[in-house]
Write a protein that holds these residues in place. Structure first.
Motif, PDB file in Angstrom:
ATOM      1  N   ASP A   1     -21.096  10.671  36.463  1.00 28.92           N
ATOM      2  CA  ASP A   1     -20.669  10.159  37.772  1.00 28.92           C
ATOM      3  C   ASP A   1     -21.779  10.269  38.805  1.00 28.92           C
ATOM      4  OD1 ASP A   1     -18.213   9.612  36.703  1.00 28.92           O
ATOM      5  OD2 ASP A   1     -17.298  11.482  37.393  1.00 28.92           O
ATOM      6  N   ALA A   2     -22.553  11.349  38.745  1.00 29.59           N
ATOM      7  CA  ALA A   2     -23.631  11.544  39.715  1.00 29.59           C
ATOM      8  C   ALA A   2     -24.733  10.510  39.514  1.00 29.59           C
ATOM      9  CB  ALA A   2     -24.187  12.957  39.597  1.00 29.59           C
ATOM     10  N   GLU A   3     -24.939  10.070  38.291  1.00 32.85           N
ATOM     11  CA  GLU A   3     -26.005   9.106  38.036  1.00 32.85           C
ATOM     12  C   GLU A   3     -25.636   7.708  38.499  1.00 32.85           C
ATOM     13  OE1 GLU A   3     -26.720   9.440  33.903  1.00 32.85           O
ATOM     14  OE2 GLU A   3     -27.521  11.465  34.041  1.00 32.85           O
ATOM     15  N   THR A   4     -24.348   7.424  38.648  1.00 35.74           N
ATOM     16  CA  THR A   4     -23.939   6.087  39.060  1.00 35.74           C
ATOM     17  C   THR A   4     -24.001   5.908  40.574  1.00 35.74           C
ATOM     18  OG1 THR A   4     -21.621   6.745  39.103  1.00 35.74           O
ATOM     19  CG2 THR A   4     -22.452   5.813  37.059  1.00 35.74           C
ATOM     20  N   LYS A   5     -24.046   6.994  41.330  1.00 34.75           N
ATOM     21  CA  LYS A   5     -24.127   6.882  42.789  1.00 34.75           C
ATOM     22  C   LYS A   5     -25.555   6.513  43.178  1.00 34.75           C
ATOM     23  CE  LYS A   5     -20.457  10.098  43.854  1.00 34.75           C
ATOM     24  NZ  LYS A   5     -20.102  11.355  44.484  1.00 34.75           N
ATOM     25  N   PRO A   6     -25.698   5.682  44.213  1.00 44.66           N
ATOM     26  CA  PRO A   6     -27.054   5.310  44.653  1.00 44.66           C
ATOM     27  C   PRO A   6     -27.821   6.511  45.202  1.00 44.66           C
ATOM     28  CG  PRO A   6     -25.369   4.043  45.830  1.00 44.66           C
ATOM     29  CD  PRO A   6     -24.669   5.023  44.959  1.00 44.66           C
ATOM     30  N   LEU A   7     -29.130   6.402  45.120  1.00 39.83           N
ATOM     31  CA  LEU A   7     -29.986   7.491  45.587  1.00 39.83           C
ATOM     32  C   LEU A   7     -29.796   7.755  47.078  1.00 39.83           C
ATOM     33  CD1 LEU A   7     -32.262   9.503  45.039  1.00 39.83           C
ATOM     34  CD2 LEU A   7     -33.868   7.663  45.507  1.00 39.83           C
ATOM     35  N   TRP A   8     -29.658   6.704  47.891  1.00 38.34           N
ATOM     36  CA  TRP A   8     -29.520   6.897  49.337  1.00 38.34           C
ATOM     37  C   TRP A   8     -28.247   7.663  49.660  1.00 38.34           C
ATOM     38  CZ3 TRP A   8     -25.213   5.143  51.756  1.00 38.34           C
ATOM     39  CH2 TRP A   8     -24.469   4.154  51.115  1.00 38.34           C
ATOM     40  N   GLN A   9     -27.197   7.470  48.850  1.00 39.83           N
ATOM     41  CA  GLN A   9     -25.945   8.179  49.117  1.00 39.83           C
ATOM     42  C   GLN A   9     -26.083   9.664  48.771  1.00 39.83           C
ATOM     43  OE1 GLN A   9     -22.611   6.610  46.990  1.00 39.83           O
ATOM     44  NE2 GLN A   9     -21.129   7.563  48.348  1.00 39.83           N
ATOM     45  N   ARG A  10     -26.745   9.954  47.665  1.00 38.16           N
ATOM     46  CA  ARG A  10     -26.965  11.361  47.307  1.00 38.16           C
ATOM     47  C   ARG A  10     -27.869  12.051  48.323  1.00 38.16           C
ATOM     48  NH1 ARG A  10     -29.110  11.091  41.493  1.00 38.16           N
ATOM     49  NH2 ARG A  10     -29.410   8.908  41.934  1.00 38.16           N
ATOM     50  N   LEU A  11     -28.914  11.357  48.771  1.00 40.83           N
ATOM     51  CA  LEU A  11     -29.802  11.941  49.787  1.00 40.83           C
ATOM     52  C   LEU A  11     -29.078  12.110  51.117  1.00 40.83           C
ATOM     53  CD1 LEU A  11     -33.170  10.108  49.101  1.00 40.83           C
ATOM     54  CD2 LEU A  11     -32.602  12.489  48.655  1.00 40.83           C
ATOM     55  N   GLY A  12     -28.214  11.169  51.438  1.00 43.78           N
ATOM     56  CA  GLY A  12     -27.443  11.271  52.676  1.00 43.78           C
ATOM     57  C   GLY A  12     -26.558  12.498  52.688  1.00 43.78           C
ATOM     58  N   TRP A  13     -25.892  12.759  51.575  1.00 44.38           N
ATOM     59  CA  TRP A  13     -25.054  13.955  51.500  1.00 44.38           C
ATOM     60  C   TRP A  13     -25.894  15.211  51.585  1.00 44.38           C
ATOM     61  CZ3 TRP A  13     -20.250  14.646  52.486  1.00 44.38           C
ATOM     62  CH2 TRP A  13     -19.331  13.622  52.297  1.00 44.38           C
ATOM     63  N   MET A  14     -27.057  15.203  50.945  1.00 45.67           N
ATOM     64  CA  MET A  14     -27.918  16.374  50.981  1.00 45.67           C
ATOM     65  C   MET A  14     -28.393  16.651  52.414  1.00 45.67           C
ATOM     66  SD  MET A  14     -30.671  17.166  48.002  1.00 45.67           S
ATOM     67  CE  MET A  14     -31.853  15.990  48.552  1.00 45.67           C
ATOM     68  N   VAL A  15     -28.768  15.603  53.140  1.00 42.64           N
ATOM     69  CA  VAL A  15     -29.211  15.767  54.524  1.00 42.64           C
ATOM     70  C   VAL A  15     -28.055  16.229  55.406  1.00 42.64           C
ATOM     71  CG1 VAL A  15     -30.041  14.489  56.538  1.00 42.64           C
ATOM     72  CG2 VAL A  15     -31.139  14.170  54.327  1.00 42.64           C
ATOM     73  N   ALA A  16     -26.864  15.676  55.185  1.00 44.94           N
ATOM     74  CA  ALA A  16     -25.697  16.070  55.982  1.00 44.94           C
ATOM     75  C   ALA A  16     -25.362  17.543  55.771  1.00 44.94           C
ATOM     76  CB  ALA A  16     -24.499  15.194  55.627  1.00 44.94           C
ATOM     77  N   ILE A  17     -25.386  17.996  54.534  1.00 46.38           N
ATOM     78  CA  ILE A  17     -25.097  19.405  54.249  1.00 46.38           C
ATOM     79  C   ILE A  17     -26.169  20.296  54.872  1.00 46.38           C
ATOM     80  CG2 ILE A  17     -24.985  21.100  52.372  1.00 46.38           C
ATOM     81  CD1 ILE A  17     -23.640  18.863  50.706  1.00 46.38           C
ATOM     82  N   TRP A  18     -27.437  19.854  54.810  1.00 48.28           N
ATOM     83  CA  TRP A  18     -28.515  20.634  55.414  1.00 48.28           C
ATOM     84  C   TRP A  18     -28.333  20.734  56.926  1.00 48.28           C
ATOM     85  CZ3 TRP A  18     -32.478  19.234  58.837  1.00 48.28           C
ATOM     86  CH2 TRP A  18     -33.461  20.194  59.009  1.00 48.28           C
TER      87      TRP A  18
END
Length: 47
Positions: free
Chosen positions: A11-28
Protein backbone atom coordinates in the motif's frame (compact mmCIF):
# COMPACT_ATOMS: atom_id res chain seq x y z
CA UNK A 1 4.63 -18.06 4.94
CA UNK A 2 4.15 -14.29 5.12
CA UNK A 3 3.46 -12.40 8.32
CA UNK A 4 0.41 -10.14 8.44
CA UNK A 5 2.22 -6.90 9.52
CA UNK A 6 4.43 -7.07 6.42
CA UNK A 7 1.45 -7.24 4.04
CA UNK A 8 0.83 -3.47 4.24
CA UNK A 9 4.06 -2.65 2.43
CA UNK A 10 2.42 -2.80 -0.96
CA UNK A 11 0.00 0.00 0.00
CA UNK A 12 2.84 2.40 0.79
CA UNK A 13 4.40 1.84 -2.62
CA UNK A 14 1.20 2.77 -4.45
CA UNK A 15 0.97 6.23 -2.85
CA UNK A 16 2.69 9.04 -4.76
CA UNK A 17 5.99 10.34 -3.49
CA UNK A 18 4.64 13.88 -2.94
CA UNK A 19 1.91 12.50 -0.67
CA UNK A 20 4.37 10.52 1.45
CA UNK A 21 6.70 13.54 1.68
CA UNK A 22 3.76 15.76 2.56
CA UNK A 23 2.82 13.56 5.49
CA UNK A 24 6.42 13.43 6.64
CA UNK A 25 6.70 17.24 6.55
CA UNK A 26 3.35 17.64 8.34
CA UNK A 27 4.38 15.28 11.14
CA UNK A 28 7.73 17.08 11.44
CA UNK A 29 6.01 20.49 11.67
CA UNK A 30 3.61 19.28 14.36
CA UNK A 31 6.44 17.81 16.41
CA UNK A 32 8.57 20.95 16.12
CA UNK A 33 5.58 23.11 17.08
CA UNK A 34 4.87 20.92 20.11
CA UNK A 35 8.51 21.09 21.22
CA UNK A 36 8.47 24.86 20.76
CA UNK A 37 5.32 25.19 22.86
CA UNK A 38 6.82 23.09 25.66
CA UNK A 39 10.04 25.10 25.55
CA UNK A 40 8.08 28.37 25.70
CA UNK A 41 6.02 27.18 28.67
CA UNK A 42 9.16 26.04 30.50
CA UNK A 43 10.76 29.41 29.81
CA UNK A 44 7.76 31.22 31.26
CA UNK A 45 7.68 28.92 34.28
CA UNK A 46 11.42 29.28 35.04
CA UNK A 47 11.60 33.03 34.46
Amino acid sequence: MRLAPLDGGEDAETKPLWQRLGWMVAIWLVSVTALGAVAYLLRLWLA
